[in-house]
Design a protein around this motif. Structure first.
Motif, PDB file in Angstrom:
ATOM      1  N   ILE A  77      32.223  35.178  34.755  1.00 29.02           N
ATOM      2  CA  ILE A  77      33.364  35.646  35.561  1.00 29.02           C
ATOM      3  C   ILE A  77      34.351  34.511  35.785  1.00 29.02           C
ATOM      4  CG2 ILE A  77      32.240  35.201  37.798  1.00 29.02           C
ATOM      5  CD1 ILE A  77      33.383  38.065  38.547  1.00 29.02           C
ATOM      6  N   LYS A  78      35.624  34.862  35.791  1.00 24.26           N
ATOM      7  CA  LYS A  78      36.655  33.836  35.891  1.00 24.26           C
ATOM      8  C   LYS A  78      37.860  34.379  36.655  1.00 24.26           C
ATOM      9  CE  LYS A  78      38.107  30.127  32.919  1.00 24.26           C
ATOM     10  NZ  LYS A  78      38.026  29.565  31.593  1.00 24.26           N
ATOM     11  N   LEU A  79      38.421  33.516  37.496  1.00 21.29           N
ATOM     12  CA  LEU A  79      39.654  33.869  38.203  1.00 21.29           C
ATOM     13  C   LEU A  79      40.803  33.678  37.227  1.00 21.29           C
ATOM     14  CD1 LEU A  79      40.969  34.596  40.891  1.00 21.29           C
ATOM     15  CD2 LEU A  79      40.931  32.178  41.491  1.00 21.29           C
ATOM     16  N   GLN A  80      41.548  34.762  36.976  1.00 25.07           N
ATOM     17  CA  GLN A  80      42.571  34.712  35.937  1.00 25.07           C
ATOM     18  C   GLN A  80      43.940  34.323  36.494  1.00 25.07           C
ATOM     19  OE1 GLN A  80      43.084  38.424  33.846  1.00 25.07           O
ATOM     20  NE2 GLN A  80      43.551  37.345  31.953  1.00 25.07           N
ATOM     21  N   THR A  81      44.402  35.072  37.483  1.00 26.48           N
ATOM     22  CA  THR A  81      45.679  34.740  38.125  1.00 26.48           C
ATOM     23  C   THR A  81      45.521  34.913  39.620  1.00 26.48           C
ATOM     24  OG1 THR A  81      46.530  37.006  38.090  1.00 26.48           O
ATOM     25  CG2 THR A  81      47.025  35.620  36.172  1.00 26.48           C
ATOM     26  N   PHE A  82      46.438  34.317  40.357  1.00 30.03           N
ATOM     27  CA  PHE A  82      46.372  34.418  41.809  1.00 30.03           C
ATOM     28  C   PHE A  82      47.796  34.351  42.347  1.00 30.03           C
ATOM     29  CE2 PHE A  82      46.338  32.582  45.985  1.00 30.03           C
ATOM     30  CZ  PHE A  82      45.335  33.307  46.612  1.00 30.03           C
ATOM     31  N   GLY A  83      48.156  35.271  43.218  1.00 29.89           N
ATOM     32  CA  GLY A  83      49.494  35.209  43.794  1.00 29.89           C
ATOM     33  C   GLY A  83      49.771  36.402  44.694  1.00 29.89           C
ATOM     34  N   GLU A  84      50.941  36.413  45.300  1.00 28.33           N
ATOM     35  CA  GLU A  84      51.296  37.523  46.188  1.00 28.33           C
ATOM     36  C   GLU A  84      51.785  38.698  45.358  1.00 28.33           C
ATOM     37  OE1 GLU A  84      53.345  37.064  49.696  1.00 28.33           O
ATOM     38  OE2 GLU A  84      52.259  35.276  50.329  1.00 28.33           O
ATOM     39  N   ASP A  85      51.553  39.919  45.852  1.00 32.17           N
ATOM     40  CA  ASP A  85      52.132  41.094  45.197  1.00 32.17           C
ATOM     41  C   ASP A  85      52.204  42.245  46.188  1.00 32.17           C
ATOM     42  OD1 ASP A  85      49.642  42.359  45.232  1.00 32.17           O
ATOM     43  OD2 ASP A  85      49.814  43.075  43.181  1.00 32.17           O
ATOM     44  N   THR A  86      52.482  43.448  45.705  1.00 31.75           N
ATOM     45  CA  THR A  86      52.717  44.584  46.606  1.00 31.75           C
ATOM     46  C   THR A  86      51.426  45.230  47.096  1.00 31.75           C
ATOM     47  OG1 THR A  86      52.706  46.107  44.729  1.00 31.75           O
ATOM     48  CG2 THR A  86      54.845  45.153  45.364  1.00 31.75           C
ATOM     49  N   GLY A  87      50.326  44.948  46.456  1.00 28.66           N
ATOM     50  CA  GLY A  87      49.057  45.538  46.879  1.00 28.66           C
ATOM     51  C   GLY A  87      48.785  46.902  46.288  1.00 28.66           C
ATOM     52  N   ALA A  88      49.626  47.332  45.349  1.00 34.74           N
ATOM     53  CA  ALA A  88      49.441  48.670  44.762  1.00 34.74           C
ATOM     54  C   ALA A  88      48.165  48.712  43.922  1.00 34.74           C
ATOM     55  CB  ALA A  88      50.641  49.022  43.901  1.00 34.74           C
ATOM     56  N   LEU A  89      47.402  49.773  44.124  1.00 32.07           N
ATOM     57  CA  LEU A  89      46.153  49.962  43.387  1.00 32.07           C
ATOM     58  C   LEU A  89      46.474  50.340  41.939  1.00 32.07           C
ATOM     59  CD1 LEU A  89      43.038  50.152  43.871  1.00 32.07           C
ATOM     60  CD2 LEU A  89      43.387  52.519  44.526  1.00 32.07           C
ATOM     61  N   VAL A  90      45.847  49.645  41.000  1.00 33.34           N
ATOM     62  CA  VAL A  90      46.064  49.959  39.578  1.00 33.34           C
ATOM     63  C   VAL A  90      45.477  51.344  39.282  1.00 33.34           C
ATOM     64  CG1 VAL A  90      45.430  49.246  37.219  1.00 33.34           C
ATOM     65  CG2 VAL A  90      46.008  47.516  38.931  1.00 33.34           C
ATOM     66  N   ASP A  91      46.172  52.134  38.464  1.00 32.64           N
ATOM     67  CA  ASP A  91      45.718  53.491  38.125  1.00 32.64           C
ATOM     68  C   ASP A  91      44.275  53.484  37.617  1.00 32.64           C
ATOM     69  OD1 ASP A  91      47.990  54.735  38.824  1.00 32.64           O
ATOM     70  OD2 ASP A  91      48.796  54.959  36.784  1.00 32.64           O
ATOM     71  N   GLY A  92      43.501  54.450  38.096  1.00 34.47           N
ATOM     72  CA  GLY A  92      42.123  54.585  37.614  1.00 34.47           C
ATOM     73  C   GLY A  92      41.117  53.748  38.378  1.00 34.47           C
ATOM     74  N   ARG A  93      41.611  52.912  39.294  1.00 36.51           N
ATOM     75  CA  ARG A  93      40.670  52.080  40.056  1.00 36.51           C
ATOM     76  C   ARG A  93      40.480  52.635  41.470  1.00 36.51           C
ATOM     77  NH1 ARG A  93      42.342  45.811  38.607  1.00 36.51           N
ATOM     78  NH2 ARG A  93      42.242  46.071  36.358  1.00 36.51           N
ATOM     79  N   ARG A  94      39.403  52.222  42.089  1.00 38.21           N
ATOM     80  CA  ARG A  94      39.110  52.583  43.473  1.00 38.21           C
ATOM     81  C   ARG A  94      39.078  51.288  44.291  1.00 38.21           C
ATOM     82  NH1 ARG A  94      36.573  56.258  46.976  1.00 38.21           N
ATOM     83  NH2 ARG A  94      36.697  57.989  45.521  1.00 38.21           N
ATOM     84  N   ARG A  95      39.529  51.398  45.526  1.00 37.34           N
ATOM     85  CA  ARG A  95      39.535  50.207  46.400  1.00 37.34           C
ATOM     86  C   ARG A  95      38.345  50.264  47.360  1.00 37.34           C
ATOM     87  NH1 ARG A  95      45.270  48.828  48.138  1.00 37.34           N
ATOM     88  NH2 ARG A  95      45.120  47.704  46.164  1.00 37.34           N
ATOM     89  N   PHE A  96      37.605  49.157  47.427  1.00 45.73           N
ATOM     90  CA  PHE A  96      36.469  49.029  48.341  1.00 45.73           C
ATOM     91  C   PHE A  96      36.860  47.920  49.320  1.00 45.73           C
ATOM     92  CE2 PHE A  96      35.093  50.458  44.234  1.00 45.73           C
ATOM     93  CZ  PHE A  96      34.253  51.523  44.512  1.00 45.73           C
ATOM     94  N   ALA A  97      36.954  48.256  50.603  1.00 46.54           N
ATOM     95  CA  ALA A  97      37.571  47.287  51.518  1.00 46.54           C
ATOM     96  C   ALA A  97      36.812  47.158  52.836  1.00 46.54           C
ATOM     97  CB  ALA A  97      39.010  47.714  51.794  1.00 46.54           C
ATOM     98  N   GLN A  98      37.109  46.079  53.516  1.00 41.44           N
ATOM     99  CA  GLN A  98      36.531  45.850  54.834  1.00 41.44           C
ATOM    100  C   GLN A  98      37.542  45.079  55.678  1.00 41.44           C
ATOM    101  OE1 GLN A  98      32.973  43.281  55.125  1.00 41.44           O
ATOM    102  NE2 GLN A  98      32.208  44.761  56.615  1.00 41.44           N
ATOM    103  N   LYS A  99      37.652  45.484  56.946  1.00 42.04           N
ATOM    104  CA  LYS A  99      38.556  44.781  57.859  1.00 42.04           C
ATOM    105  C   LYS A  99      37.764  43.721  58.624  1.00 42.04           C
ATOM    106  CE  LYS A  99      42.050  45.757  61.360  1.00 42.04           C
ATOM    107  NZ  LYS A  99      42.587  46.784  62.287  1.00 42.04           N
ATOM    108  N   LEU A 100      38.321  42.516  58.709  1.00 43.14           N
ATOM    109  CA  LEU A 100      37.714  41.463  59.510  1.00 43.14           C
ATOM    110  C   LEU A 100      38.626  41.221  60.700  1.00 43.14           C
ATOM    111  CD1 LEU A 100      36.554  38.911  56.750  1.00 43.14           C
ATOM    112  CD2 LEU A 100      35.424  40.950  57.554  1.00 43.14           C
TER     113      LEU A 100
END
Lengths: 281, 123
Positions: free
Chosen positions: A158-181
């Motif tokens: 596993i490798k971190l490919q890119t990192f940066g700010e963006d709009t947070g839009a979920l890519v088509d076909g994916r599901r978001r798994f999240a937790q609030k801290l």
């Protein structure tokens, strides 16, 4: 250009084509065996014993060598013999491409030098992007833990490919798994995975096959996020931050992006699969 | 000797499955597996297990609240927190509320069984 494996780099630069890369990877798969697979081949383990050790490996922070010894099925001498065989037989992608006639040895050396230069630049860019984001320590802690646990559970490089700010839009076909801290900070940590990758991660956690998109697979990935979030709270406590996680959840919508002031996106590659780790601040 | 009767409480079915698998063929029997705090308290009152493995972060009634309610039914209840959250603050709160021990996720099967066997020395 983001961080990538050498084979992907060659493909992206047009040095090799897709068929050549597939051929190279398949050549590697034939020769590059894991310690436990070698142990089965040498008769030190049965396939069932291998399966049991790999299950423990996926749910543990211990390395494979340690688990092989702990199992009591192999001794140090046998393990050292397997490590010697593994080192001598291991084929890197460059050599596999040479063996397949897709590149010359000189070509690999030349491309490797350029690849390492480009990756140094990528590493520097990733580090600068971490420092530039809002609350860098928190973001870095969460992303590092996510990458660690995703690698462990998917059992893929596993490798971190890119990192940066963006709009947070979920890519088509994916599901978001999240937790609030919540606590001294308030933010969400999220994993955006396609159904196949989600099932892989879920299977790594539970140790049994799960249907992609099933409730059991979704629940297991939520637990994976819970482990990342809980461990992040524990680690950030050392920096003086008091945080606690709320129950994890899963969504196919973009509701998290609406209320966030800053969203970071870390694109991660695991083997051939891609996914996002996001922090909504 | 009869096996230890264990109740597991976690909103994640994945964790309930993992714990059940880890305890299979051991001296521990999972006699109940509940996915929320309220039903865990009710079930506890019915079956009085020897050991309760309780998650901390759950929707609705939290782990600490569930712990308090179980101890209100039986002050000697042997409740252990199993959570991904391992902050000093969380551990302290659980132990002062009455939890007997605290195990942080993730864990291996060997670590888990060893932890459970250590528990039985004091349970």
């Amino acid at each position: 250009m983001g961080a990538m494996f050498f084979g992907q780099y060659l493909l992206s630069k047009g040095i090799i084509d897709r068929d050549a890369l597939i051929d190279g990877i398949e050549r590697q798969r034939k020769t590059n065996l894991s310690l436990t697979a070698l142990a089965v081949r040498r008769g030190y383990l049965t396939m069932k014993q291998e399966e049991a050790i790999l299950l423990r490996y996926r749910t543990s922070e211990a390395d494979l060598e340690e688990l092989c010894l702990q199992s009591g099925l192999m001794d140090r001498e046998q393990l050292d013999e397997l490590l010697r065989i593994q080192r001598s037989d291991w084929v890197r992608i460059g050599s596999a491409l040479v063996a397949g006639g897709h590149l010359t040895r000189e070509g690999v050396v030349e491309q490797l030098a350029e690849f390492h230069d480009s990756q140094r630049e990528v590493d520097q860019e990733l580090e600068a992007n971490f420092k530039a984001c809002r609350d860098p320590e928190t973001v870095k802690t969460v992303v590092e833990l996510a990458v660690f646990h995703l690698g462990r559970l998917s059992d893929r490089p596993i490798k971190l490919q890119t990192f940066g700010e963006d709009t947070g839009a979920l890519v088509d076909g994916r599901r978001r798994f999240a937790q609030k801290l919540v606590g001294d900070r308030e933010f969400f940590v999220a994993l955006d995975l396609d159904p196949a990758m989600a099932a892989t991660v879920a299977e790594g956690l539970i140790g049994m096959p799960l249907e992609a998109g099933s409730e059991a697979a979704i629940d297991a990935v939520c637990e994976c996020v819970n482990i990342i979030g809980g461990n992040a709270c524990t680690r950030l406590e050392a920096l003086g931050l008091k945080l606690r996680p709320e129950p994890p959840f899963s969504t196919e919508g973009n509701e998290l992006a609406d209320g966030s002031r800053s969203i970071v996106r870390a694109e991660v590659i695991a083997g051939e699969a891609e996914m996002d780790v996001r922090v909504f601040l | 000797m009869t096996n230890w009767r264990v109740m597991t409480v976690d909103d994640s079915a994945a964790i309930l499955t993992i714990i059940a698998a880890y305890l299979e063929d051991s001296e521990f029997d999972v006699v109940a597996a509940e996915r929320d705090g309220r039903s865990a308290v009710e079930r506890f009152a019915e079956i009085k297990p020897d050991i309760v493995l309780l998650d901390l972060i759950m929707p609705g009634q939290s782990g600490v609240e569930t712990l308090s309610r179980i101890l209100a039914i039986d002050p000697d209840a042997f409740v252990v927190i199993v959570s991904s959250l391992g902050t000093e603050e969380a551990v302290h709160e659980c132990l002062t509320t009455g939890a007997r021990s605290f195990l942080q996720k993730p864990f291996t099967r060997d670590d888990f069984i060893e932890f459970m066997r250590d528990l039985t020395k004091v349970a």
